[in-house]
Design a protein around this motif. Structure first.
Motif, PDB file in Angstrom:
ATOM      1  N   SER A 158      57.309  15.404  10.108  1.00 21.81           N
ATOM      2  CA  SER A 158      56.513  14.419  11.111  1.00 21.81           C
ATOM      3  C   SER A 158      56.819  13.152  10.752  1.00 21.81           C
ATOM      4  O   SER A 158      57.110  12.862   9.442  1.00 21.81           O
ATOM      5  N   CYS A 184      52.113  10.196   9.522  1.00 21.34           N
ATOM      6  CA  CYS A 184      51.124  10.963   8.389  1.00 21.34           C
ATOM      7  C   CYS A 184      50.310   9.981   7.914  1.00 21.34           C
ATOM      8  O   CYS A 184      50.621   9.135   7.235  1.00 21.34           O
ATOM      9  N   LEU A 189      58.537  14.674  15.918  1.00 26.75           N
ATOM     10  CA  LEU A 189      57.531  15.997  15.381  1.00 26.75           C
ATOM     11  C   LEU A 189      58.311  17.250  15.419  1.00 26.75           C
ATOM     12  O   LEU A 189      58.828  17.516  16.606  1.00 26.75           O
ATOM     13  N   ASN A 226      58.320  22.235   8.370  1.00 22.16           N
ATOM     14  CA  ASN A 226      57.493  21.195   9.544  1.00 22.16           C
ATOM     15  C   ASN A 226      57.933  19.963   9.024  1.00 22.16           C
ATOM     16  O   ASN A 226      57.521  19.381   8.047  1.00 22.16           O
ATOM     17  N   ARG A 236      56.423  15.124   5.509  1.00 27.92           N
ATOM     18  CA  ARG A 236      55.743  14.198   6.786  1.00 27.92           C
ATOM     19  C   ARG A 236      55.745  12.634   6.045  1.00 27.92           C
ATOM     20  O   ARG A 236      55.409  12.589   4.999  1.00 27.92           O
TER      21      ARG A 236
END
Length: 335
Positions: free
Chosen positions: A231, A234, A213, A229, A154
Motif C-alpha cells: 500500500s 498507511c 494498493l 500486499n 505498506r
C-alpha cells in the motif's frame, strides 16, 4: 586489521545521502570521492561526508585511490555507469533496480560478462537483522517445509506524482523489494504470478495508470504460495512484517517502534507509539550490513551474495506482476 577499500560514491541524491554516512561508519571503507556531473552538488555532499568532489567520471575511474564504486544515481543512469566502471575494472555496488526493462538489464549483464568485476545489487532488506533471522530459521528447518510465505509492506504516504511518473510502476518500484526478499527466503523463484491492483489513496496515481494498493501471489515450483500486499499509504506508519508458515510451525517478524513497551491501563492495552516512519529509519542498519557484505566479498575474493542475476529475476517477476494486474490473469515470468 581490516583491509580498507577506497570508495567513489556516484550521485548526490537521496540514496547517496543514505550511503555516505554508512561508508564513513565502516572501518573497511574510506570515502575518497563523491561524483556528480554538477560540481556544485558534489561539493555540497563532500562538505557533509568528506572525500573530494569530482565532476569528470574518467578522472574518478583513473584515480588509484578508488578501489570500488557505489552507484547511487537515478535508475536510468545505472547502465551507463555500470558499463564504464566495469570497463575500468572496479568492483561495483549498485542501488536497485539495475534498470526498469529487461533489455537494459541484459546490456548491463553483458558488460559485466565482458569485464568481470565483483558486482552487488543493493537489495538491502536481505541484510536487515530481523529478515535474516527469519530466513535462517526457515533454512534451519524450524518450520519444516514452507507452505506459505507472506509479506506486508505498506508506506506511510504516497510519493510525489513526479516520482510516480518515473518509477516504472508500483510493482517495479516497490513490490520488487518484497519479491526479492521472499524468493531469497524461499530459495526458489515462481513459475506463475497473479496480481491485482487498485487506486484508493491518490487519484493522480490512478490517472497515471498506476496503483497505490496491490496484492500479489507467487506460485513456487515446490507448491508453496507466497503472498505480498503493498500500500502507498498507511495511517499508522511504515508497516513491515513477514510470516513464514510451514508444516511444523510458523515464524514472524514484527514492526519496529521507538518504544517497544506494551502498556496496560484504562486507556491502553498495547503499545500505541507510531511505527518507524519510513525505510530510511526502519532499514537503517540494513544499508550498513549490505555494504559490509560488499566489502567482505571483495576482500575474500568471492561473489557478493546479491547478484545481477538476482536483480534480473526480481525485475522479470515484477514485470509479470504488472502484466497480470493489467490483464487479469496469471502470468509466467520471462526469466
Amino acid at each position: 586489521m581490516t583491509q580498507t577499500l577506497g570508495v567513489a560514491l556516484l550521485g548526490t541524491g537521496r540514496m547517496a545521502h543514505v550511503y555516505g554516512p554508512k561508508i564513513n561508519a565502516h572501518p573497511g571503507l574510506k570515502l575518497e570521492v563523491i561524483y556528480n556531473p554538477r560540481m556544485s552538488s558534489a561539493q555540497k555532499a563532500v562538505a557533509q561526508y568528506g572525500g573530494r568532489p569530482l565532476d569528470d567520471l574518467d578522472i574518478v575511474l583513473a584515480d588509484a585511490s578508488v578501489d570500488a564504486v557505489v552507484i547511487a544515481t537515478p535508475t536510468d543512469t545505472h547502465l551507463d555507469y555500470i558499463e564504464k566502471v566495469a570497463q575500468a575494472g572496479k568492483p561495483i555496488y549498485c542501488e536497485k533496480p539495475l534498470d526498469q526493462t529487461l533489455e537494459r538489464v541484459d546490456q548491463a549483464m553483458a558488460a559485466l560478462h565482458a569485464h568481470p568485476v565483483p558486482f552487488m545489487l543493493g537489495f538491502n532488506r536481505r541484510f536487515d537483522p530481523d529478515n535474516k533471522a527469519l530466513r535462517d530459521a526457515v533454512q534451519n528447518g524450524e518450520i519444516g517445509q514452507i507452505n506459505m510465505l507472506m509479506s506486508w509492506s505498506r508506506e506511510p504516504a504516497p510519493p510525489p506524482i513526479e516520482y510516480v511518473r518515473v518509477s516504472g510502476g508500483y510493482f517495479v518500484d516497490a513490490t520488487i523489494h518484497d519479491i526479492d526478499l521472499l524468493c531469497w527466503i524461499a530459495g526458489e523463484r515462481p513459475v506463475e504470478v497473479s496480481a491485482c491492483g487498485s487506486c484508493m489513496f491518490d487519484p493522480q496515481i490512478g490517472a497515471e495508470g498506476d496503483f497505490d494498493l496491490t496484492m500479489t501471489t507467487l506460485k513456487m515450483p515446490s507448491g508453496a504460495l507466497l503472498h505480498i500486499n503493498n500500500s502507498r499509504a498507511c495511517a499508522y506508519g511504515f508497516d513491515q512484517r513477514l510470516e513464514a508458515f510451514g508444516d511444523k510451525g510458523m515464524v514472524q517478524t514484527v514492526n519496529h517502534r521507538d518504544d517497544n513497551l506494551v502498556r496496560w491501563d484504562k486507556q491502553r492495552t498495547a503499545a500505541r507509539e507510531p511505527l518507524k516512519h519510513f525505510f530510511l529509519e526502519r532499514y537503517d542498519q540494513s544499508f550498513y550490513q549490505a555494504l559490509d557484505e560488499f566489502h567482505s566479498a571483495i576482500i575474500a575474493g568471492r561473489a557478493p551474495s546479491s547478484s545481477a542475476q538476482d536483480g534480473r529475476a526480481a525485475l522479470a517477476i515484477a514485470l509479470a506482476c504488472a502484466r497480470s494486474a493489467r490483464e487479469g490473469r496469471a502470468i509466467s515470468p520471462d526469466y
